[in-house]
Design a protein around this motif. Structure first.
Motif, PDB file in Angstrom:
ATOM      1  N   LYS A   1     -15.279  11.607 -34.149  1.00 43.58           N
ATOM      2  CA  LYS A   1     -16.431  12.466 -34.433  1.00 43.58           C
ATOM      3  C   LYS A   1     -17.631  12.143 -33.545  1.00 43.58           C
ATOM      4  O   LYS A   1     -18.774  12.188 -33.977  1.00 43.58           O
ATOM      5  CB  LYS A   1     -16.811  12.407 -35.914  1.00 43.58           C
TER       6      LYS A   1
ATOM      7  N   ARG B   1     -13.234  12.997 -30.027  1.00 43.52           N
ATOM      8  CA  ARG B   1     -13.358  13.967 -31.121  1.00 43.52           C
ATOM      9  C   ARG B   1     -12.871  13.395 -32.447  1.00 43.52           C
ATOM     10  O   ARG B   1     -13.479  13.630 -33.475  1.00 43.52           O
ATOM     11  CB  ARG B   1     -12.550  15.229 -30.804  1.00 43.52           C
ATOM     12  N   LYS B   2     -11.736  12.648 -32.394  1.00 43.39           N
ATOM     13  CA  LYS B   2     -11.185  12.049 -33.618  1.00 43.39           C
ATOM     14  C   LYS B   2     -12.188  11.094 -34.253  1.00 43.39           C
ATOM     15  O   LYS B   2     -12.215  10.935 -35.464  1.00 43.39           O
ATOM     16  CB  LYS B   2      -9.881  11.305 -33.315  1.00 43.39           C
TER      17      LYS B   2
ATOM     18  N   ASP C   1     -20.095  13.104 -30.604  1.00 45.63           N
ATOM     19  CA  ASP C   1     -20.566  14.276 -29.857  1.00 45.63           C
ATOM     20  C   ASP C   1     -20.147  14.108 -28.408  1.00 45.63           C
ATOM     21  O   ASP C   1     -20.092  12.994 -27.894  1.00 45.63           O
ATOM     22  CB  ASP C   1     -22.096  14.384 -29.922  1.00 45.63           C
TER      23      ASP C   1
END
Length: 132
Positions: free
Chosen positions: A96, A93-94, A98
């Protein structure tokens, strides 16, 4: 005596992630976490998941998969704790990235499955969870 790598320790089997920037980012995160990575090729789809991950006692047949395979990304984890899975997802997530929809942990049930069987089960489970 040094601990032998392979059967112990964490490993990830990656499907359809080897020739993209996204795949490079995912591999970079996993390497920084100290995880062994194995890119699974289509011709190995008939081998048991456990054999691909290096689990002792699981023998892979010599047969080569020649079917159409699948194009979706899939990630299969060996030797991860719940905390380590959360950490990996947080790192994705960090960056970005998916999420990878088809993820699994190797279990006593699925370790003898081939990649196609695991894929079909994960895909069905994902579709049920997302209401597709």
């Amino acid at each position: 005596m040094m601990k032998q790598k392979g059967s112990s320790g964490r490993a990830v089997l990656l499907y359809n992630l080897d020739h993209s920037e996204r795949g490079r980012k995912i591999k970079f995160i996993l390497i920084r976490m100290g995880v062994r990575i194995k890119n699974i090729k289509k011709e190995d789809y008939l081998k048991p998941i456990g054999a691909l991950a290096g689990l002792p006692g699981i023998v892979a047949p010599d047969s080569v998969y020649e079917g159409p395979g699948f194009m979706e990304e899939m990630l299969v984890m060996k030797g991860f704790t719940g905390h380590q899975i959360d950490d990996m997802i947080l790192r994705f997530r960090k960056e970005k990235l998916d999420k990878i929809n088809l993820k699994a942990v190797i279990t006593d049930t699925n370790k003898t499955w081939d990649s196609i069987t695991l894929y079909e089960n994960l895909k069905e489970e994902h579709e049920q969870m997302t209401g597709q």
